[in-house]
Structures are given as C-alpha cells and as structure tokens.
Design an enzyme around this catalytic site. Structure first.
Site, mmCIF file in Angstrom:
data_model
loop_
_atom_site.group_PDB
_atom_site.id
_atom_site.type_symbol
_atom_site.label_atom_id
_atom_site.label_comp_id
_atom_site.label_asym_id
_atom_site.label_seq_id
_atom_site.Cartn_x
_atom_site.Cartn_y
_atom_site.Cartn_z
ATOM 1 N N GLU A 23 5.779 0.121 15.378
ATOM 2 C CA GLU A 23 6.378 -0.239 14.191
ATOM 3 C C GLU A 23 5.288 -0.908 13.241
ATOM 4 O O GLU A 23 5.472 -1.892 12.545
ATOM 5 C CB GLU A 23 7.591 -0.990 14.252
ATOM 6 C CG GLU A 23 8.624 -0.069 15.210
ATOM 7 C CD GLU A 23 10.003 -0.470 15.129
ATOM 8 O OE1 GLU A 23 10.514 -0.866 14.000
ATOM 9 O OE2 GLU A 23 10.834 -0.059 15.879
HETATM 10 N N1 CAA Z 1 9.049 -0.064 1.044
HETATM 11 C C1 CAA Z 1 9.094 1.035 -0.126
HETATM 12 N N2 CAA Z 1 8.164 1.677 -0.880
HETATM 13 C C2 CAA Z 1 6.915 1.351 -0.301
HETATM 14 C C3 CAA Z 1 6.821 0.437 0.921
HETATM 15 C C4 CAA Z 1 7.904 -0.231 1.352
HETATM 16 N N3 CAA Z 1 7.740 -1.102 2.325
HETATM 17 N N4 CAA Z 1 5.503 0.284 1.234
HETATM 18 C C5 CAA Z 1 4.900 1.174 0.337
HETATM 19 N N5 CAA Z 1 5.480 1.695 -0.409
HETATM 20 C C6 CAA Z 1 5.355 2.819 -1.534
HETATM 21 C C7 CAA Z 1 4.405 2.273 -2.553
HETATM 22 O O1 CAA Z 1 4.763 1.344 -3.220
HETATM 23 C C8 CAA Z 1 3.553 3.631 -2.972
HETATM 24 O O2 CAA Z 1 4.604 3.925 -3.813
HETATM 25 P P1 CAA Z 1 4.086 4.682 -5.294
HETATM 26 O O3 CAA Z 1 3.220 5.698 -4.739
HETATM 27 O O4 CAA Z 1 5.159 4.952 -5.992
HETATM 28 O O5 CAA Z 1 3.069 3.388 -5.988
HETATM 29 C C9 CAA Z 1 3.813 4.289 -1.809
HETATM 30 O O6 CAA Z 1 4.863 3.926 -0.860
HETATM 31 C C10 CAA Z 1 2.617 4.412 -1.086
HETATM 32 O O7 CAA Z 1 2.046 3.030 -0.748
HETATM 33 P P2 CAA Z 1 0.532 2.717 -0.047
HETATM 34 O O8 CAA Z 1 -0.287 3.398 -1.000
HETATM 35 O O9 CAA Z 1 0.568 1.273 -0.028
HETATM 36 O O10 CAA Z 1 0.508 3.576 1.251
HETATM 37 P P3 CAA Z 1 -0.505 3.733 2.305
HETATM 38 O O11 CAA Z 1 -0.587 5.157 2.674
HETATM 39 O O12 CAA Z 1 -1.800 2.894 2.152
HETATM 40 O O13 CAA Z 1 0.215 3.318 3.671
HETATM 41 C C11 CAA Z 1 0.851 1.413 5.052
HETATM 42 C C12 CAA Z 1 0.686 1.593 3.660
HETATM 43 C C13 CAA Z 1 1.533 -0.137 5.071
HETATM 44 C C14 CAA Z 1 -0.304 1.196 6.114
HETATM 45 C C15 CAA Z 1 2.019 2.287 5.758
HETATM 46 O O14 CAA Z 1 1.248 3.499 5.893
HETATM 47 C C16 CAA Z 1 2.423 1.706 7.163
HETATM 48 O O15 CAA Z 1 3.331 0.961 7.252
HETATM 49 N N6 CAA Z 1 1.644 2.260 8.471
HETATM 50 C C17 CAA Z 1 2.402 1.943 9.650
HETATM 51 C C18 CAA Z 1 2.995 2.852 10.099
HETATM 52 C C19 CAA Z 1 4.071 2.593 11.291
HETATM 53 O O16 CAA Z 1 4.415 1.244 11.372
HETATM 54 N N7 CAA Z 1 4.573 3.399 12.311
HETATM 55 C C20 CAA Z 1 5.251 3.168 13.393
HETATM 56 C C21 CAA Z 1 6.193 4.192 13.609
HETATM 57 S S1 CAA Z 1 7.436 4.105 14.652
HETATM 58 C C22 CAA Z 1 7.096 3.372 15.872
HETATM 59 O O17 CAA Z 1 6.395 2.713 16.122
HETATM 60 C C23 CAA Z 1 7.265 4.544 17.174
HETATM 61 C C24 CAA Z 1 8.670 3.800 17.756
HETATM 62 O O18 CAA Z 1 9.548 4.581 17.856
HETATM 63 C C25 CAA Z 1 8.885 2.377 18.004
#
Ligand code: CAA
Length: 382
Positions: free
Chosen positions: A365
C-alpha cells in the site's frame, strides 16, 4: 482535544480484542504454517461485523467510523497480521472504492454483500512492471459494443485466492497518461470467464494471507461494472490507498504492540542470573522506549483516522502514520526477538512470526519511500 477513546469506541475495542483472543489466537500459528487462512474464522469475523466497520447501516455495514476500524486492525493484528491485512484490503481498498465512487445501484448490488460480510473483496492495481509507479500499468479494457474486454495481469492481489469481487484498474485510453487513462471496474472474480487466479505467492511474512497473480484474458464486462467516470481510475485508486494506509498503519501498530506484550510476558517468567529478566533495569528502559514509540505511532494513526472521519484532508497524515508505524513495528519486533534470545528465534513463540510479518508494512500500500513522496509533496518545498 481529547486523546481518550469515548465509551462507544472502548466497547468496540473490547469486542475486537475478545474476537482476536478467542477465535484467532489459537489458530494463528497453524495458519502461518499452512500458509492459509481459516475461512470459517473469516466467516465468523464477518458475522461479528468486522468486514464493514466504517460503512453505513443502510448498506449492511456497522455504521461506525475509521477510528473504530483502526481499533479493529490493531486488535486483530496484535494476534495475527494475516487476518489483519485480509480485513484491511477488503474494507479500505475494495469497499471504499464502491462506497465513494459507486452509483446507488452499484452500492446496493456490490457494496451491500461486501460490507455485510457475505462476500469478500480485493483490489487489482499492482502489475509486474507497475508497483510504486502505478502509471506504468499495462492492463487494458477495450470497448466492444457496450461491453469492455479486459486483458492483462495483476500481481500481489491480496485476498484474490478466495475473493468474490475485485476492483480492477485497466487502461481505457492509451493516448493519455495513465493518471487520465485508467478506469476502475467491479469484477466478479469467481464467475467471469477468462479470469485465472494463481496459487498463493510464497512470501516471508503474512503467509496465511491470500496473495496471488490474477490474469485476465479477453474478459468481458458489462458497462454497469464501470466504477466512477472513465479515466478517473488513478484518482479512485489513490483515494482508496489514502484510507488503506491508515489501515496498514494500524496493522503495523498491532504487530508492534502484540510483540511487546509477548516479550513482557516472557520477561516476567524467564530467569537469568538469579532473577526474572524484567527485573533488570536494562530491560525496563528498553520496554519503556519501545512502548513510547508504539504510543507515538498510535497517536498518529488516530490523528489520521479522525481527520478522515471529520472529512478533513488526511492523505499526508495517513502516509505519516504508515511511515512511522511500519518503522516502529520493524524496530519493536526485532528488539523483541533479540530480548527473547534463542526462544524469540524459535517458532514456538509468536515474535519471530511478528518480525517476519512486520516487514511488509514498509512495502505494501505504498513503500516507505512512496510515503515520503506523498508527505514531501504536501509540504510546499518548491
Ligand atoms: N488523491 C487524489 N488524487 C491524487 C492523489 C490522491 N491521493 N495523488 C495524486 N493524485 C492526482 C494528482 O493530483 C495528479 O492529478 P492531475 O493530473 O489532475 O494533476 C494525478 O493524480 C497524478 O499524480 P502524480 O503526478 O503525483 O502521480 P505519480 O505518477 O507521480 O504517482 C505516487 C504518485 C504517490 C508515487 C503514486 O503512484 C503511488 O501512490 N504509488 C504507490 C502505489 C501503491 O501504494 N501501490 C500499492 C497497491 S495495493 C497493494 O499494496 C497490494 C495489496 O493488496 C495490499
């Protein structure tokens, strides 16, 4: 500002603790060894309402809040982190998407059986080449008449070995960045042709939890299964992960407190150099240090949960809570194994399992590095 739980939350905490002690503790070791959850226990947990804590009674939930959900996560994970993550992924990753973005009809059809515990949910986001970088996703959904045809593969899908419903993220528009081209779908994992679920992936910790690769080959889904607007999948996933991270932070907290409780119990009985090892000041100072760290993490978890319950911005608070609690869980479990020496290292005692379980809280996550991206992104550093 009140740092004490009110009466209603205290009662809920007691209920969660009693369920964990009576129904999960006796089978936790065996589930870890068998690398499988006891589905009867999960069904019982569902009957107790543990799978729909923060959701409205209108949809069959317990009508409580995120704070109560963190109490559940802590109490269950004190005893068994595998059961903890199962409840967490179901509640905050799967159900929250439908609750926050579903139509009334989707809530009645898909959310109700999830929050009343008659069905289990999962969340299909991560792919082999799209972990931290969600925008690297390659799974596609292509229009065919009114329907969508899905092709691709998702890895590390917690609960997928037995789940009924999956929130699946697929690209519906490849001409734009995935942040604008991903769409969320509600998929019936068990009754849809073209879906294959692998065996459980062998892991270091949370071994009883189900975690598989789910492959989608020409999977046809009807338009009523599109969740939220087309192209809003990235934001739906990020919103779910914001609340999911509070659950994982609470899971880490539970692992830490559970391990410390075990070490304290052991130190009262274990005698070396003529006295119980808890009688040494070195032990007492170490225990004081660890409990202080756990309490600090707990306050951060509760702060994030209360912010969500009060409809205040909570994403960075959730990331801080997860960053802190997962670090504390790893430090505390390592120290507890060390404190218990050879016995801590043996499978007879649960702290070695807890040390193995703690590691994943710094990874799933959102890794600790991703948490720092989220936190620093909220700090207006530029
Ligand atoms: N809420 C709403 N919108 C959001 C947001 C949020 N928390 N975070 C980013 N956004 C929006 C941004 O505002 C942006 O919008 P615009 O294009 O309109 O400006 C858009 O989304 C893109 O944002 P970023 O440019 O910041 O995106 P990024 O590609 O740089 O990624 C990141 C940011 C924080 C690294 C994200 O990709 C991330 O959280 N990665 C980790 C993923 C993760 O947690 N994976 C786990 C999966 S589930 C799991 O673990 C398995 C399980 O079953 C337990």
């Amino acid at each position: 500002m009140d740092f004490k739980l009110d009466k209603a939350h205290q009662l809920q905490q007691e209920l969660f603790r009693s369920f964990a002690e009576t129904e999960i503790r006796p089978i936790a070791k065996e589930m870890d060894e068998n690398e499988a959850l006891d589905l009867d226990m999960l069904k019982k947990a569902a009957k107790y309402g543990l799978f729909g804590i923060p959701y409205s009674k209108e949809y069959g939930g317990a009508g409580s809040d995120t704070l109560a959900y963190t109490l559940c996560m802590e109490e269950i994970s004190k005893v068994d982190a595998s059961t903890g993550v199962t409840i967490s992924v179901h509640t905050s990753l799967c159900c929250s998407c439908i609750n926050n973005f579903g139509t009334e009809e989707q809530k009645q059809t898909y959310l109700r059986p999830l929050v009343d515990g008659s069905k289990f949910g999962c969340f299909g986001l991560t792919e082999t080449n799209a972990g931290s970088d969600v925008q690297g996703a390659q799974t596609t959904a292509v229009k065919d008449g009114d329907d969508w045809i899905i092709n691709g593969s998702k890895i590390f899908t917690t609960n997928s070995g037995f789940a009924d419903t999956c929130i699946l993220f697929a690209l519906t528009d490849r001409t734009v960045p995935a942040s604008k081209g991903l769409t969320a779908f509600i998929v019936d994992l068990k009754n849809t042709p073209g879906i294959t679920v692998s065996d459980n992936i062998e892991r270091m910790g949370i071994r009883a939890a189900s975690n598989c690769i789910v492959t989608y080959e020409n999977v046809r889904v009807t338009p009523d299964r599109v969740l939220g607007p087309l192209g809003k999948g990235f934001k739906i996933a990020m919103t779910a992960l914001d609340t999911g991270r509070i659950g994982i932070a609470a899971q880490a907290l539970g692992i830490a407190q559970g391990a410390l409780n075990e070490a304290i119990k052991y130190g009262k009985e274990r005698k070396q150099f003529g006295k119980p090892i808890n009688a040494f000041q070195n032990t007492q100072f170490k225990m004081a240090e660890l409990q202080t760290k756990i309490d600090a993490a707990r306050l951060m978890v509760w702060r994030a949960a209360c912010a969500e319950d009060n409809h205040e911005p909570y994403g960075p608070l959730a990331a801080m809570a997860k960053l802190m609690a997962s670090d504390v869980a790893n430090q505390v479990t390592r120290e507890c194994v060390q404190f218990m020496g050879g016995y801590g290292y043996c499978r007879e005692y649960p702290v070695e399992r807890m040390m193995r379980d703690a590691k994943i809280t710094e990874i799933y996550e959102g890794t600790s590095e991703v948490m720092k991206m989220v936190i620093s992104g909220s700090m207006k550093l530029k």
